[in-house]
Design an enzyme around this catalytic site. Structure first.
Site, PDB file in Angstrom:
ATOM      1  N   GLY A 129       0.632  -1.293  -0.051  1.00  0.00           N
ATOM      2  CA  GLY A 129      -0.241   0.098   0.082  1.00  0.00           C
ATOM      3  C   GLY A 129       0.880   1.286  -0.042  1.00  0.00           C
ATOM      4  N   GLU A 131       3.613   1.658  -1.460  1.00  0.00           N
ATOM      5  CA  GLU A 131       4.338   1.871  -2.654  1.00  0.00           C
ATOM      6  C   GLU A 131       3.628   2.206  -3.972  1.00  0.00           C
ATOM      7  OE1 GLU A 131       6.520  -1.667  -2.800  1.00  0.00           O
ATOM      8  OE2 GLU A 131       7.129  -1.552  -0.668  1.00  0.00           O
ATOM      9  N   ASN A 189       2.605  -9.847  -0.183  1.00  0.00           N
ATOM     10  CA  ASN A 189       3.921 -10.625  -0.788  1.00  0.00           C
ATOM     11  C   ASN A 189       4.234 -11.503   0.230  1.00  0.00           C
ATOM     12  OD1 ASN A 189       5.320 -10.791  -3.280  1.00  0.00           O
ATOM     13  ND2 ASN A 189       6.838  -9.406  -2.552  1.00  0.00           N
ATOM     14  N   ARG A 190       3.655 -11.977   1.282  1.00  0.00           N
ATOM     15  CA  ARG A 190       3.906 -13.084   1.887  1.00  0.00           C
ATOM     16  C   ARG A 190       2.815 -14.137   2.245  1.00  0.00           C
ATOM     17  NH1 ARG A 190       7.417 -10.231   1.268  1.00  0.00           N
ATOM     18  NH2 ARG A 190       9.110  -9.241   2.717  1.00  0.00           N
ATOM     19  N   GLU A 311      11.562  -2.934  -8.231  1.00  0.00           N
ATOM     20  CA  GLU A 311      11.779  -1.957  -7.500  1.00  0.00           C
ATOM     21  C   GLU A 311      12.007  -0.490  -8.179  1.00  0.00           C
ATOM     22  OE1 GLU A 311      11.081  -2.511  -4.509  1.00  0.00           O
ATOM     23  OE2 GLU A 311      11.396  -4.605  -4.119  1.00  0.00           O
TER      24      GLU A 311
HETATM   25 ZN   LIG Z   1       7.015  -3.708  -2.033  1.00  0.00          ZN
END
Ligand SMILES: [Zn+2]
Ligand SMILES: *[C@@H]1O[C@H](CO)[C@@H](O)[C@H](O)[C@H]1NC(C)=O
Ligand SMILES: *[C@@H]1O[C@H](CO)[C@@H](O)[C@H](O)[C@H]1NC(C)=O
Length: 497
Positions: A129, A131, A189-190, A311
């Site tokens: 959230g 990013e 992302n986990r 990234e």
């Molecule tokens: Zn991230």
């Protein structure tokens, strides 16, 4: 949960100190955990999985949201795009966030919503959230493609040859809350099924956003994808997790392919490849810091989808007036990555020599322990590979004889079609001209009867005509799918095996 007791206290105690020198925890705070408990492979490490600790302070100050689209503005932008570019797009939702915000997807293609013998690519933004750069870049990307279709060669190539699916925000609730996790404060992302541990195997405790992604991929195949993050400047590729939970370069079978894909992104970027921390601006996930339950590895293992984690800015939440320059920095990278699905790799179709039927066969490369599947409807496959090497390609399909061939892959995509022969009982194989076309049992019986009779001349004539018809039909069929194939990639090199 008991695992939260001692270790979580420890972590809470160490967190403020250990996070100070750690500049980029883009994919997660896991980096802290591995430093803290390096070497200890005990079950307490599971605590660093999905549920994030509540932070008392808001990690992002209010004014930072200024100039970024709100969720309703984003929804409006998506729908406006759908109206403005209706000929080359389709808008659909893959589910809802915890707070019931639809997760909108823009599909861009000259035949949106139709199944074609083309590769698909997906972009996912704002999984974390806090990013939000990705969600802005993705709306800019969609509009740029629409504005430049039939004007810019790259835009045209992508729209004509790829089905591009864009999910600007996977975590709209986290965006509103200006924090990493979703509304339940889970790190998405986990939250995916993990290769090494059963930690996320309970379907009921999976977050709605994660379920939406997994459901999306059930009925669809993506050749490759990228998820946009922030907090560092690097293109990250699998594996993200290691079998021993140590931080080290943990190469996946397609390591070379992924290095190539990540380099396509970093080298097309303004300055990603100049990174001092990451040579070439790319990194193996586990050698940076291992994570578990991530989306990237899950895509590669379970979905045949080559996913990168990008990234795209050191600053997770830069001021909105920096967005135009960030778009300029990333534009060619995003375009070239999507276009690489068409411009590189080995592509083709696999059909049965029997009747030209497409076969959902398996494509294997010698030395790479990974299987790519051809599509069910068209028998098309798209095998990404690092260029400048020779490969032995083997195709297998139950009920058919396998075929293998060598190919030298240059800088351009190679086209390689396979026509597989069914494994058959011997009598059928002895039909004249190796004719495979007579599947019908009755006609076969008649043929046998004719051969047994006295009308030898008629028999030979009939056999000849049948054989000729077969050949013509077969040629036509092969020709047809070659033509379709050519139209598809507009390709230079054509190989049939
Ligand atoms: Zn991230
Ligand atoms: C890339 O450029 C940006 C903006 O000029 C700068 O802030 C950043 O430090 C540069 N990064 C590298 C790795 O050169
Ligand atoms: C190939 O990969 C599978 C998992 O996808 C694994 O079970 C198997 O052991 C691997 N084989 C080799 C030879 O590494």
């Amino acid at each position: 949960m008991e695992i939260f007791s001692i270790s979580s206290l420890l972590l809470l105690f160490f967190l403020p100190f250990s996070s100070l020198p750690s500049p980029a925890i883009a994919r997660g705070g896991e980096r802290i955990s591995s430093n803290l408990f390096s070497g200890s492979v005990n079950s307490n490490n599971w605590l660093f999985k999905r549920h994030l600790f509540e932070a008392n302070h808001s990690p992002v100050r209010g004014d930072f949201a200024h100039g970024y689209m709100t969720n309703s503005e984003l929804e409006k932008a998506v729908k406006e795009f759908g109206r403005r570019c209706s000929k080359i797009s389709r808008i659909y939702s893959i589910g809802e966030s915890v707070k019931r915000i639809p997760l909108w997807v823009i599909e861009i293609s000259d035949k949106p919503g139709q199944e074609e013998a083309e590769p698909s690519f997906k972009f996912i933004g704002n999984m974390h959230g806090d990013e939000p750069v990705g969600r802005e870049l993705l709306i800019l990307l969609a509009n740029w493609l629409c504005d430049n279709y039939m004007k810019d060669p790259l835009a045209t190539l992508i729209i004509k040859n790829v089905h591009l699916h864009i999910l600007p925000t996977l975590n709209p609730d986290g965006f509103t809350l200006r924090r990493r996790g979703n509304a339940n404060n889970f790190d998405l992302n986990r939250d995916f099924p993990d290769r090494f541990s059963p930690m996320n195997d309970d379907v009921d405790s999976r977050q709605p956003e994660t379920k939406a992604i997994m459901g999306w991929m059930k009925g669809r195949h993506f050749t490759a994808s990228a998820s946009l993050h922030g907090g560092a400047l690097v293109a990250n590729y699998p594996w993200d997790g290691t079998d021993d939970r140590r931080k080290w370069y943990y190469a996946c079978p397609d390591d070379k392919t992924f290095q190539y894909m990540a380099s396509v992104y970093s080298r097309s970027h303004h300055n990603m490849s100049l990174s001092k921390e990451f040579p070439g601006g790319i990194t193996n996930g586990a050698s940076w810091y291992p994570i578990y339950g991530g989306m990237q590895d899950w895509n590669y293992i379970h979905k045949g989808c080559f996913e990168l984690t990008l990234e795209v800015s050191d600053n997770k939440w830069p001021k909105a007036n920096e967005l135009p320059i960030l778009w300029e920095y990333n534009r060619m990278s995003m375009l070239n990555l999507v276009a690489s699905l068409v411009k590189t790799g080995v592509h083709g179709r696999i059909v049965s020599s029997d009747n030209g039927q497409p076969l959902p066969a398996s494509i294997m490369i010698k030395g790479i322990n990974y299987t790519v599947k051809a599509g069910r409807v068209f028998g098309n496959y798209h095998r990404l590979l690092a260029p400048g090497e020779s490969y032995e390609v083997t195709v297998t399909m139950p009920g058919y004889k396998s075929k293998a061939t060598h190919i030298l892959l240059g800088d351009e995509a190679a086209s390689l079609d396979f026509i597989l022969d069914p494994v058959k009982d011997p009598p059928k194989q002895k039909l004249p001209h190796g004719c495979d076309c007579i599947n019908d049992n009755n006609s076969k019986l008649e043929l046998v009867e004719l051969l047994n009779g006295n009308h030898l001349k008629i028999t030979l004539a009939v056999v000849g005509i049948l054989g000729f018809t077969c050949l013509v039909l077969r040629r036509k069929m092969i020709f047809k799918f070659r033509r379709q194939k050519q139209a598809m990639v507009g390709n230079k090199r054509q190989n049939v095996v």
